[in-house]
Design a protein around this motif. Sequence first.
Motif, PDB file in Angstrom:
ATOM      1  N   PRO A   1      32.480  43.124  44.718  1.00  0.00           N
ATOM      2  CA  PRO A   1      33.535  43.744  43.901  1.00  0.00           C
ATOM      3  C   PRO A   1      33.588  45.261  44.046  1.00  0.00           C
ATOM      4  CG  PRO A   1      32.335  42.113  42.615  1.00  0.00           C
ATOM      5  CD  PRO A   1      31.591  42.267  43.908  1.00  0.00           C
TER       6      PRO A   1
ATOM      7  N   PHE B   1      38.690  48.731  38.895  1.00  0.00           N
ATOM      8  CA  PHE B   1      39.571  47.611  38.563  1.00  0.00           C
ATOM      9  C   PHE B   1      40.716  48.074  37.658  1.00  0.00           C
ATOM     10  CE2 PHE B   1      40.494  44.259  35.370  1.00  0.00           C
ATOM     11  CZ  PHE B   1      41.132  43.343  36.201  1.00  0.00           C
TER      12      PHE B   1
ATOM     13  N   SER C   1      44.007  37.721  39.280  1.00  0.00           N
ATOM     14  CA  SER C   1      42.891  37.088  39.983  1.00  0.00           C
ATOM     15  C   SER C   1      41.539  37.368  39.332  1.00  0.00           C
ATOM     16  CB  SER C   1      42.858  37.567  41.443  1.00  0.00           C
ATOM     17  OG  SER C   1      44.059  37.264  42.114  1.00  0.00           O
ATOM     18  N   PHE C   2      41.415  38.525  38.695  1.00  0.00           N
ATOM     19  CA  PHE C   2      40.100  38.935  38.193  1.00  0.00           C
ATOM     20  C   PHE C   2      40.108  39.196  36.690  1.00  0.00           C
ATOM     21  CE2 PHE C   2      40.169  39.995  42.677  1.00  0.00           C
ATOM     22  CZ  PHE C   2      38.947  39.489  43.127  1.00  0.00           C
TER      23      PHE C   2
ATOM     24  N   MET D   1      36.949  38.963  34.515  1.00  0.00           N
ATOM     25  CA  MET D   1      35.954  40.037  34.421  1.00  0.00           C
ATOM     26  C   MET D   1      35.933  40.669  33.043  1.00  0.00           C
ATOM     27  SD  MET D   1      36.426  41.955  38.114  1.00  0.00           S
ATOM     28  CE  MET D   1      35.759  43.457  37.406  1.00  0.00           C
TER      29      MET D   1
END
Length: 248
Positions: free
Chosen positions: A86, A138, A163-164, A167
Amino acid sequence: MGGSDAGRGGGPGDAELMIAEARKAFFVMFGFLAVVWLLQLANYADDYAFSRDYGVVSGDVTSLPDVLSAPFLHWSWAHIESNSGPLFVFGFLAAYRGVVRFLGLSLLVALTSGLVVWFFERGDVDTVGASGLIFGYFGYVVVRGIFDRHLIDTLIGVVMAASFAYMLTVAVPGTPGVSWLGHLGGLIGGLAGAWIFRDRRPRALPSTGTGTGTGTGSGSGSGTSAPSPNPANPRADLHKELGDLGLL
């Protein structure tokens, strides 16, 4: 504010500039990871003394400078392995529009992540790891396109957010052994960085499309010039960026 950005202006040079910045971003992140892994080797060989000596400890004034060293250190091989992928992906996406701007963002995120830990974490916890930077990058990638009015970056942000999004579950209390405060502080820094380091180029003024000219036949007279493309068209930036990259 910050480094050079690609994708503005006109002509093939814009695409070349963006490719050059992307190449620099790749090598910056590769070098960053190389340093982190070399430090992990030395840290492991010394029974993680670096993490104990240069981590952030809440309320300890002597550990305040360590907000800049803690992101380079980890507590285990599993810790650094989970962060490396990441870190590279989000770091590259944050850096490919301008490496100088990215370095300023990294400093801001390291400070916000470390200071949130220093002020609010329990005093017996020694916090290290690059995850605060990951959350900062991010957050920056997700909203940068909105502030910069880059349609391609906005689309990238939407894809990354979708998509993330999972997190964000470790940026709230409840995950044992994880510094959710460091994650939250990094995320705050990334969102703030998207605003602080936004593209401050002047807005293009729409053309009126009128004027005077000289006739080509006998005599002279006034007339109207051909209307120029309207720069206020919401698709203009997207079409131009795709065209510069040879996709249109």
